[in-house]
Design an enzyme around this catalytic site. Structure first.
Site, short mmCIF file in Angstrom:
data_model
loop_
_atom_site.label_atom_id
_atom_site.label_comp_id
_atom_site.label_asym_id
_atom_site.label_seq_id
_atom_site.Cartn_x
_atom_site.Cartn_y
_atom_site.Cartn_z
N HIS A 1 -3.39 10.97 -3.24
CA HIS A 1 -2.73 9.79 -2.65
C HIS A 1 -3.71 8.61 -2.77
CE1 HIS A 1 -0.54 8.05 1.17
NE2 HIS A 1 -0.01 7.59 0.05
N ARG B 1 -7.40 3.66 9.25
CA ARG B 1 -7.18 2.54 10.15
C ARG B 1 -7.85 2.92 11.47
NH1 ARG B 1 -2.91 -1.50 10.53
NH2 ARG B 1 -2.19 -1.03 8.43
N SER C 1 -0.93 6.44 4.56
CA SER C 1 0.21 5.53 4.40
C SER C 1 0.03 4.30 5.27
CB SER C 1 1.49 6.26 4.81
OG SER C 1 1.67 7.39 3.99
N ARG D 1 9.78 8.46 5.94
CA ARG D 1 9.63 9.89 5.67
C ARG D 1 9.72 10.67 6.97
NH1 ARG D 1 5.05 11.07 5.05
NH2 ARG D 1 3.97 9.07 5.07
N LYS E 1 6.28 11.41 -3.69
CA LYS E 1 5.45 12.28 -2.86
C LYS E 1 5.76 13.76 -3.14
CE LYS E 1 3.40 8.82 -1.47
NZ LYS E 1 3.26 7.98 -0.34
N CYS F 1 -2.13 1.91 5.03
CA CYS F 1 -3.51 1.59 5.38
C CYS F 1 -4.20 0.79 4.28
CB CYS F 1 -4.30 2.85 5.69
SG CYS F 1 -3.78 3.57 7.26
N GLY G 1 10.17 8.19 0.17
CA GLY G 1 9.56 9.47 -0.18
C GLY G 1 10.48 10.66 0.05
N ASN H 1 8.61 -0.49 8.34
CA ASN H 1 8.42 0.29 7.11
C ASN H 1 9.36 -0.22 6.00
OD1 ASN H 1 7.17 2.38 5.58
ND2 ASN H 1 8.96 3.69 5.88
N SER H 2 9.77 -1.49 6.09
CA SER H 2 10.62 -2.05 5.02
C SER H 2 9.77 -2.20 3.76
CB SER H 2 11.20 -3.39 5.46
OG SER H 2 10.17 -4.28 5.82
N ARG H 3 10.43 -2.10 2.61
CA ARG H 3 9.64 -2.01 1.37
C ARG H 3 10.27 -2.78 0.22
NH1 ARG H 3 5.30 2.19 1.29
NH2 ARG H 3 5.23 2.88 3.42
N LYS I 1 -3.60 0.56 0.57
CA LYS I 1 -3.77 0.88 -0.86
C LYS I 1 -3.17 -0.20 -1.75
CE LYS I 1 -1.85 4.90 -0.56
NZ LYS I 1 -1.66 4.82 0.90
N ASP J 1 -0.61 3.91 -5.43
CA ASP J 1 -0.28 4.95 -4.45
C ASP J 1 -0.72 6.36 -4.85
OD1 ASP J 1 1.04 5.30 -1.85
OD2 ASP J 1 2.49 6.53 -2.92
N TYR K 1 16.09 7.66 1.86
CA TYR K 1 14.99 6.70 1.92
C TYR K 1 13.70 7.17 1.23
CZ TYR K 1 12.48 2.69 3.63
OH TYR K 1 11.80 1.51 3.68
P1 GTP Z 1 1.80 3.17 1.65
O1 GTP Z 1 2.66 2.51 0.64
O2 GTP Z 1 2.55 3.55 2.89
O3 GTP Z 1 1.05 4.34 1.10
O4 GTP Z 1 0.78 2.06 2.22
P2 GTP Z 1 -0.53 1.38 1.60
O5 GTP Z 1 -1.71 2.25 1.85
O6 GTP Z 1 -0.28 0.95 0.22
O7 GTP Z 1 -0.72 0.10 2.54
P3 GTP Z 1 -0.49 -1.46 2.24
O8 GTP Z 1 -1.47 -2.00 1.24
O9 GTP Z 1 0.94 -1.68 1.97
O10 GTP Z 1 -0.87 -2.08 3.64
C1 GTP Z 1 -0.23 -1.71 4.84
C2 GTP Z 1 -0.42 -2.75 5.90
O11 GTP Z 1 -1.81 -2.97 6.12
C3 GTP Z 1 0.17 -4.11 5.50
O12 GTP Z 1 0.85 -4.66 6.61
C4 GTP Z 1 -1.04 -4.95 5.17
O13 GTP Z 1 -0.82 -6.30 5.45
C5 GTP Z 1 -2.15 -4.34 6.00
N1 GTP Z 1 -3.46 -4.47 5.32
C6 GTP Z 1 -3.75 -4.13 4.05
N2 GTP Z 1 -5.04 -4.44 3.73
C7 GTP Z 1 -5.58 -4.98 4.85
C8 GTP Z 1 -6.89 -5.48 5.15
O14 GTP Z 1 -7.80 -5.52 4.33
N3 GTP Z 1 -7.07 -5.94 6.43
C9 GTP Z 1 -6.06 -5.92 7.36
N4 GTP Z 1 -6.34 -6.37 8.57
N5 GTP Z 1 -4.82 -5.44 7.10
C10 GTP Z 1 -4.58 -4.99 5.87
C1 SPV Z 2 3.82 6.54 2.02
O1 SPV Z 2 4.37 6.80 3.09
O2 SPV Z 2 2.63 6.87 1.78
C2 SPV Z 2 4.54 5.79 0.98
C3 SPV Z 2 5.97 5.49 1.20
O3 SPV Z 2 3.97 5.46 -0.04
S1 SPV Z 2 7.01 6.81 0.79
O4 SPV Z 2 7.37 6.66 -0.63
O5 SPV Z 2 8.20 6.70 1.62
O6 SPV Z 2 6.32 8.05 0.96
MN MN Z 3 1.76 6.08 0.02
#
Ligand code: GTP
Ligand code: SPV
Ligand code: MN
Length: 644
Positions: free
Chosen positions: A284, A458, A306, A107, A264, A308, A257, A425-427, A310, A331, A255
């Site tokens: 969010h 974080r 993002s 984004r 978003k 962190c 969002g 940020n690969s998905r 979820k 999300d 790409y």
């Molecule tokens: P968006 O899709 O961007 O909104 O991200 P999200 O909030 O869904 O984050 P996601 O669960 O994909 O985690 C992001 C990164 O944090 C990944 O690399 C995970 O491995 C790491 N992560 C998630 N939960 C934990 C945790 O409990 N501990 C640690 N150390 N890392 C974590």
């Molecule tokens: C975020 O950045 O919080 C995401 C990925 O969930 S995107 O759809 O690109 O916004």
């Molecule tokens: Mn998100």
């Protein structure tokens, strides 16, 4: 599968030559553009006008009105493969890999704007001399100009796809409908996973209004398309939102969002403005169902910025015995109080657009089970056996026996290559109903009842593993005060700690101060307000190691939260909120005992500084638009800290 691909490739060719068509006989032209799929006559006058207006501007060669069918999807995947946008991942079933232009991987917050008559309706006005960080405003004239400079003829030689989509289960009274116009077949296939898309949506829509979404990948001004399989225009990328007319306009990026406009742009930015006027919340947040060993089920929502955690929490595999977790969403949550005063949430999405790196059978076995069919991966690495690879899979995929191609398409060797195999940020883009722990109520039209809300970020230092808000005002202040390290989900470099109120900084559709006021207004007589906690899985020790094991072990905190919801006396006062009493977090079965002292230490000088920076941030960024209660909360915390 290959035979199928060839068959559809044949059909695509025939369609291209005008020899055959599923809707043969219904061919229509709009201003010279041929409708190659779908029947224009069946569209409502409003939808038809929306298409016609944009055909006049964008000048596509062809128009394809998406029906959402399997057949259509296969045709588009085939077309994308022929163009080199995606390649099949033969190790799995109907999985694909897209490699983007390396300049289009996340984004772009700096180019994401909200359009209102008055600036203050969109963003708070920062103190003189301070740069605003809570969104960007553009005037209606500015938006018109930005569009005129970019969209004229931008689809010449291309197909314009029309995607009718629903955010939320089509029959839910909480669902909302949008129509996205795009020139990217990749976007169509991704929207088909992420939303309910196609003919059924048009039928539900009737002649009602819808959120108008216009997207074009764009072409650089100088005409040089560096990556023909992934056209885009990073220099002129812009993502515009006009809440008044419920319009979204996105140019220049294909790409995530930036281009999947239901996510978003609609569900959060336009969604939050609709939510304010209708008295609900667009957030969010993940939504997780939890059943405790006694069989009592609750739902919890959680807002983390993002990247962190979820998705990981939404797919929790509890490590403590007797708990069962089920996933409603990873999300976004749309939440409103029902007539009984219960806060109910729906997940407006239909799929997961999850971060790939870090995902493996230990951290998130559920995601691993979800993504091996019908999934589009973007910017991960690939292996010579037709599989995917990314950082975090080192112990599961033996790369010494395989050739790895990195996200840019270059040969990659573990231990030798200096860059990462996958983009950070690969998905994966994968259907929610494939998730083995999807909640039986995940498509419930009225939504699931929410008992607790988590805020988090974080934070390597100073922020305890968990603490609880004393009351609603404190809870709102907790959300407003979220800070988190920058991640690669947007264009920021490095890991500086940034303010991110409600994990919504990039996603507010209106002035953050007004948004906080809206949150405060949720506290009305007769409503059962959820309990609110702040969590931080990301604390680190002196050696930069995580203090808390995280992932499935976060179930230990979910257990604590469940017991607090049930009113167990396991919390104690502290200046920043309620902390768990000693010994109240179940650590049984953990091989290495975490340093609980470090995880819960309240470092007074750190916290005084933390409160000061939040205060300063509020004053500089939100000023008079911030409800006074927020400043009062900070003053209160400071007073308590000084007494320690
Ligand atoms: P968006 O899709 O961007 O909104 O991200 P999200 O909030 O869904 O984050 P996601 O669960 O994909 O985690 C992001 C990164 O944090 C990944 O690399 C995970 O491995 C790491 N992560 C998630 N939960 C934990 C945790 O409990 N501990 C640690 N150390 N890392 C974590
Ligand atoms: C975020 O950045 O919080 C995401 C990925 O969930 S995107 O759809 O690109 O916004
Ligand atoms: Mn998100």
């Amino acid at each position: 599968m290959r035979i199928l691909i060839c068959r559809y490739a044949g059909e695509v060719n025939k369609i291209a030559k005008g020899l055959a068509h599923p809707n043969v006989g219904l061919f229509t032209h709009i201003r010279g553009a041929c409708v190659v799929s779908g029947n224009l006559q069946t569209l409502s006058p409003k939808v038809r006008k929306f298409i016609e207006d944009n055909v006049a501007i964008c000048q596509p060669d062809e128009i394809h009105i998406c029906d959402g069918s399997e057949k259509e999807n296969k045709q588009l995947l085939c077309l994308l493969q022929k163009k080199g946008t995606i390649m099949p991942l033969t190790k799995y079933e109907n999985c694909w890999l897209a490699r983007t232009n390396p300049a289009d991987t996340a984004r772009v917050e700096s180019k994401t704007l909200i359009c209102t008559e008055h600036e203050r309706d969109a963003v708070p006005i920062p103190k003189p001399g301070i740069k605003g960080t809570l969104g960007h405003w553009i005037s209606p004239a500015g938006m018109d100009k930005a569009m005129q400079e970019r969209f004229g003829n931008c689809m010449k030689g291309s197909t314009m796809y029309v995607i009718p989509f629903s955010m939320g289960p089509i029959q839910s009274p909480l669902a909302k409908i949008g129509i996205q116009i795009t020139d990217s077949a990749y976007v169509v296939c991704s929207m088909r996973i992420m939303t309910r898309m196609g003919q059924a949506v048009l039928e539900k829509l009737g002649n009602n209004d819808f959120v108008k979404c216009l997207h074009a990948v764009g072409r650089p001004k100088n005409g040089k398309v560096e990556y023909p399989h992934w056209p885009c225009d990073p220099e002129r990328t812009i993502i515009l939102h006009k809440p008044l007319t419920q319009e979204i306009v996105s140019y220049g990026s294909g790409y995530g969002g930036n281009s999947l406009l239901g996510k978003k742009c609609f569900a959060l930015r336009i969604g939050s403005t609709i939510a304010r006027s209708e008295g609900w919340l667009a957030e969010h947040m993940l939504i997780l169902g939890i059943t405790n060993p006694q069989g009592k089920k609750r739902y919890i929502a959680g807002a983390f910025p993002s990247q962190c955690g979820k998705t990981n929490l939404a797919m929790l595999t509890p490590t403590i015995p007797g708990y069962k977790a089920e996933c409603v969403g990873d999300d976004i949550a749309w939440m409103r109080f029902d007539k009984n005063g219960v806060l109910r949430a729906i997940n407006p999405e239909n799929g997961f657009f999850g971060v790939a790196p870090g995902t493996n059978h230990t951290s998130n076995p559920i995601a691993m089970k979800t993504i091996h069919k019908n999934t589009i991966f973007t910017n991960v690495a690939s292996t010579s056996d037709g599989g995917v690879y990314w950082e975090g899979l080192e112990h599961e995929i033996d790369t010494s026996k395989l050739e790895v191609t990195d996200w840019k398409g270059n040969k990659w060797v573990r231990g030798e290559s200096k860059t990462t195999a996958a983009h950070p940020n690969s998905r994966f883009c994968t259907p929610a109903n494939q998730c083995p722990m999807i909640d039986p109520e995940w498509e419930s039209p009225e939504g699931v009842p929410i008992s607790a809300i988590l805020f988090g970020g974080r934070r390597p230092h100073g922020i305890p593993l968990i603490y609880e808000a004393r009351d609603w005002k404190h809870a709102v202040a907790m959300g407003a005060a979220i800070r988190s390290q920058a991640t690669s989900a947007a264009e920021f470099k490095g890991t500086a700690v940034m303010h991110d109120p409600f994990a919504m900084r990039p996603f507010f559709g209106y002035n953050c101060g007004h948004y906080i006021k809206h949150w405060l207004s949720m506290d009305k007589p007769g409503r059962k307000l959820p309990k609110v906690f702040h969590v931080n899985w990301f604390g680190r020790d002196k050696n930069n190691k995580f203090l808390w094991p995280g992932f499935g072990e976060n179930s230990r905190l979910i257990d604590y939260i469940m017991r607090r919801i049930d009113g167990e006396d396991i919390a104690q006062e502290s200046p920043i909120g309620l902390l768990p009493k000693e010994g109240s977090i179940n650590l049984e079965g953990l091989a290495t005992k975490p340093d609980m002292k470090a995880l819960f230490e309240i470092d007074v000088p750190f916290w005084l500084q933390e409160v000061d920076s939040i205060h300063q941030y509020f004053e500089e960024q939100i000023g008079d638009d911030l409800p006074k209660e927020m400043y009062d909360q900070l003053v209160e915390i400071k007073k308590k800290l000084r007494k320690l």
